[in-house]
Design an enzyme around this catalytic site. Sequence first.
Site, PDB file in Angstrom:
ATOM      1  CG  ASP A  34       3.887 -35.750  27.479  1.00 50.12           C
ATOM      2  OD1 ASP A  34       4.780 -35.891  26.631  1.00 50.12           O
ATOM      3  OD2 ASP A  34       3.031 -34.846  27.428  1.00 50.12           O
ATOM      4  CG  PHE A  90       4.104 -31.413  14.226  1.00 48.12           C
ATOM      5  CD1 PHE A  90       2.874 -31.035  13.707  1.00 48.12           C
ATOM      6  CD2 PHE A  90       5.137 -31.700  13.344  1.00 48.12           C
ATOM      7  CE1 PHE A  90       2.676 -30.944  12.334  1.00 48.12           C
ATOM      8  CE2 PHE A  90       4.952 -31.612  11.977  1.00 48.12           C
ATOM      9  CZ  PHE A  90       3.711 -31.233  11.478  1.00 48.12           C
ATOM     10  CE  LYS A 134     -12.512 -56.510  32.353  1.00 50.70           C
ATOM     11  NZ  LYS A 134     -13.806 -56.947  31.811  1.00 50.70           N
ATOM     12  CE  LYS A 169      10.820 -31.267  24.595  1.00 55.48           C
ATOM     13  NZ  LYS A 169       9.787 -32.312  24.541  1.00 55.48           N
ATOM     14  CG  ASN A 225      -2.673 -39.062  21.760  1.00 56.88           C
ATOM     15  OD1 ASN A 225      -2.928 -39.113  20.574  1.00 56.88           O
ATOM     16  ND2 ASN A 225      -1.466 -39.371  22.240  1.00 56.88           N
ATOM     17  CE  LYS A 281       7.644 -30.278  21.536  1.00 63.51           C
ATOM     18  NZ  LYS A 281       6.294 -30.837  21.257  1.00 63.51           N
TER      19      LYS A 281
END
Length: 404
Positions: free
Chosen positions: A281, A325, A291, A343, A212, A339
């Site tokens: 995730d 975060f 490859k 959590k 990301n 959240k």
Amino acid sequence: MVKGKNIVLGVSGGIAAYKACALTSKLSQRGANVKVIMTDHAQQFVSPLTFQALSRQPVYTDTFDEKDPQKIAHIDLADWADIFLLAPATANILGKVANGIADDMLSTTLLATSASIYVAPAMNVHMYAHPAVQNNMNTLASFGYQFIEPGEGFLACGYVGKGRLEEPETIIQVIEERETNKQASSFYQNKHVLVTAGPTQEIVDPVRFFTNHSSGKMGYALAQMAESLGAKVTLVSGPTDLSQPPGVNVLPVQSAEDMYNTVLEHFDEADIVIKAAAVADYRPKQQYNHKMKKKEGSLVIEMERTRDILQALGEKKKEQYLVGFAAETNQAIEYGKDKLTRKNLDAIVINDVSQEGTGFSGDTNEVTFLSKRGIEKSLPLSSKTQIAQQVLTLIETDIKGGKS
């Protein structure tokens, strides 16, 4: 907090050097002992005699002008300083010091000092935004340099924007507040702070992976700030291009599974855990040893869930204060509150990464801090170093049972 302090003021070559005269005067009036170092370019705007008259101290301009044979001038000055203030800080001096270049009195003394270093940049708006300048400032921040953001307004070059040297009164106020906080608060002394930062990389084959846009800058800023407040800091970092923060124990990892295992390994010894990493995730269900070759048509890669680190910490925590975060692109506060509860977190830092100036790779951020005890605080757009300082202050306030 500046009364009786030995302050070295480094003046580099920009039109804002004229403001450094007022800064010298106001610091002296507050009881500080001020010695000024000027670059050759700074002397094109203001004469050394001006600073000598305002500070009633010698002004330093030449590395090789050794007035006292018993001392090496730049080392003696570096050791003398309690606070080193660079104002105005041009793009040139930032670039030199960030890269370890010491070719004049100012850069040489800066690299030799162990004093608290404050930097007040001043330059053209486009220069300030240039990636090279931003990278240099980020490097210096990782060294522990504390930045006093420039103001916005009409610049000497004719542009209107960010880059104007902050007013002398504000510069002094920022220094006094930070020095006061540094001395007054012993909250983080000897506490173990565990921070996660950066992205993870989920391997497809020997040459490909999923990842990301996280740069790790926010987590690194939190780790460096916590260390500067006296904490023992462990930073579990995904792959980044950032320099290792001084004094911080950095544990590099690659995948979400690596980060899960490393964080759980060090969780029991932590007092405060700040999970700022952007963890994948999902990961490829199958990893190839060789490859993958191109084939005709589409490619489908089956993905499977990674283990939820934050969920596991929320279930496992005992006395630890756990901060998550939430990087969102819509309904940020709503998702963040969900959240926080789901959590079992103590606090969450929410940012809408779709907003200008708050993206992963930038040097600024704008967040909302929420705690289960009821603190809800919006922190406006500012550098990630400043955001880190404010988040750590809010954590302290929340743990002590206060509200802000």
